[in-house]
Enzyme design. Structure first.
Site, mmCIF file in Angstrom:
data_model
loop_
_atom_site.group_PDB
_atom_site.id
_atom_site.type_symbol
_atom_site.label_atom_id
_atom_site.label_comp_id
_atom_site.label_asym_id
_atom_site.label_seq_id
_atom_site.Cartn_x
_atom_site.Cartn_y
_atom_site.Cartn_z
ATOM 1 C CB SER A 101 -0.905 -0.156 1.041
ATOM 2 O OG SER A 101 -1.936 0.975 1.037
ATOM 3 C CG ASP A 242 -2.998 3.730 -1.488
ATOM 4 O OD1 ASP A 242 -3.609 3.509 -2.546
ATOM 5 O OD2 ASP A 242 -2.961 3.308 -0.676
ATOM 6 C CG ASP A 244 -2.876 -0.622 -2.451
ATOM 7 O OD1 ASP A 244 -2.860 0.348 -2.077
ATOM 8 O OD2 ASP A 244 -3.697 -1.408 -1.869
ATOM 9 C CG ASP A 246 -6.273 0.542 -0.970
ATOM 10 O OD1 ASP A 246 -5.463 1.581 -0.881
ATOM 11 O OD2 ASP A 246 -6.237 -0.426 -0.138
#
Length: 451
Positions: A101, A242, A244, A246
């Site tokens: 992340s 960010d 990833d 999400d």
């Protein structure tokens, strides 16, 4: 107690905690568990972000799954919510996202999704942990039933189309100047393309990943580059994802940040007016600002709080019929469209509100004045500082000082050895003093344990 899984999958330093051996065993354990669903060819999709270690972990997971007879569909760099969506649409038994992340490139992680596209429950993760530590050699497939692997080329276009379809057909982004910061991460191709296809004039930063620069001075956790670019180009809005993709952070045309609490407030108001809220309120975590709660109350809406982690927000949403929730950090869950946080979809929903109102982002998105909120982290090496009598006393004293006009939240991080101390209230000086007192008590207790 869980040995491997934290609040958002398994996460840690690549070749430290996240080794090829662990990834291999995770693939074998998860494959064994999910193949108990019936007699057919079982399949798993594997996506990743842009970290250098993703190649290593992807190969190890692939070996693990195929060694127990599960077929693997490799997606390449793709956002976490795309993995969740494709797990469902491709009728797979399991989805895996390789990502840490918003963490720096040295870290990586493994997130698992069930066939419904939702993150696995605590109980299922515990079952996988038990299998990881068992003798897996006895459960390997024989030579004739080993799994196959195939790389899927069309996944980015499929996700872009999915994201665009979350907007009403009459809504486009024509005439809107948008700066998108993809954090040199998983959304670096799909996010700018989706915005362009919807008609926006798109300027992109953080779209040159090299394996090392994910989240480095870019993205939702480092928005200064986006703020500078929005002001420089006089853009209408800035969007930061960010690593990833999400979570999302918005920057208005004046260069001011708009966090997840403000986004939830904007969307909740819009959906209430349109009759789209499935319940009279939304779900957030204990970290969301008290100002959001007061704002929603003024609209006749409630705010339900859960433990930190979008999985816990989603669990409460599913159990109680809510269709909007999220975290202050920008994990926004809109269950009418997605099964997890989706930074691009959340941004598009916000832009749809801005477009329909015909007002600047600064007017639409700053819907309440946040209460002064202070968050400080205390890193520790060993022990349980929160169980020390001195820390307990400091916390009790702080809560008594703040009274009903404020909140004090202390919690250990689920992804790193850090204790987070958050305080908020109407009096900024009082909040700072209370937080400092608790931080000092925790720091001393941590130092004592490490001695």
């Amino acid at each position: 107690m869980r040995k491997y899984f934290g609040t958002d999958g398994i996460r840690g330093r690549a070749n430290g905690i996240i080794t090829p051996d662990l990834a291999l065993r995770v693939g074998q354990a998860a494959g064994i568990m999910f193949q108990q669903r019936g007699e057919y060819r079982h399949r798993v999709v594997i996506g990743k972000d842009t970290r250098l270690s993703g190649y290593m972990i992807e190969s190890a997971l692939q070996a693990g799954f195929t060694s127990v007879g599960m077929d693997v569909l490799l997606l390449g760099p793709i956002p976490t919510p795309a993995v969740a969506m494709l797990t469902r649409s491709m009728r797979c038994d399991l989805g895996v996202m390789i990502s840490a992340s918003h963490n720096p490139y040295e870290d990586n992680g493994i997130k698992l999704f069930g066939p419904d596209g939702f993150k696995l429950s605590d109980e299922m993760e515990l079952q996988i942990e038990a299998l990881i530590d068992s003798d897996l050699t006895r459960r390997l497939a024989d030579s004739a039933t080993l799994g196959r692997a195939k790389r899927i080329e069309s996944v980015q276009a499929r996700y872009i189309e999915f994201a665009k379809r979350t907007l009403p057909r009459q809504i486009d982004l024509e005439g809107m100047r948008v700066v998108i910061d993809c954090a040199n991460g998983a959304g670096y191709k799909v996010a700018p393309e989706a915005l362009w296809e919807l008609g926006a004039e798109v300027m992109s930063i953080g779209v040159e990943p090299n394996g090392f620069n994910i989240n480095h001075d870019v993205g939702s956790t480092a928005p200064d580059a986006l703020i500078h670019k929005v002001r420089e180009l006089r853009a209408d809005v800035g969007i930061a994802l960010d690593g990833d993709a999400d979570r999302v952070l918005i920057v208005d045309e004046k260069g001011h940040k708009v966090d997840g609490d403000q986004l939830m407030g904007v969307v909740a108001r819009s959906w209430k007016e349109d009759g789209r809220l499935s319940q009279a309120g939304i779900v957030a975590t204990i970290m969301s600002n008290l100002g959001l709660e007061r704002y929603l109350n003024g609209l006749g809406l409630g705010l339900v709080r859960t433990a930190v982690g979008d999985r816990y927000v989603l669990e409460h949403m599913r159990a109680n019929g809510y269709n909007l929730g999220g975290e202050q950090s920008g994990h926004i869950i809109m269950s009418d469209y997605t099964t997890t946080g989706d930074g691009l979809v959340a941004a598009l929903q916000l832009l749809a509100v801005v477009k329909s109102l015909g007002k600047p982002v600064s007017e639409v998105c700053h819907c309440f004045e946040p209460l002064p909120q202070v968050l400080k982290n205390v890193r520790y090496k060993s022990g349980k500082p929160l169980q020390e009598a001195s820390v307990i006393k400091a916390i009790e004293s702080g809560r008594e000082t703040l009274g009903n006009g404020g909140r004090l939240v202390i919690r250990p991080s689920g992804t790193e050895p850090v204790i987070r101390v958050m305080g908020e209230g109407d009096n900024a000086d009082l909040v700072n003093r209370v937080v400092d007192d608790v931080v000092e008590a925790v720091t001393q207790a941590a130092s004592k344990a490490a001695a």
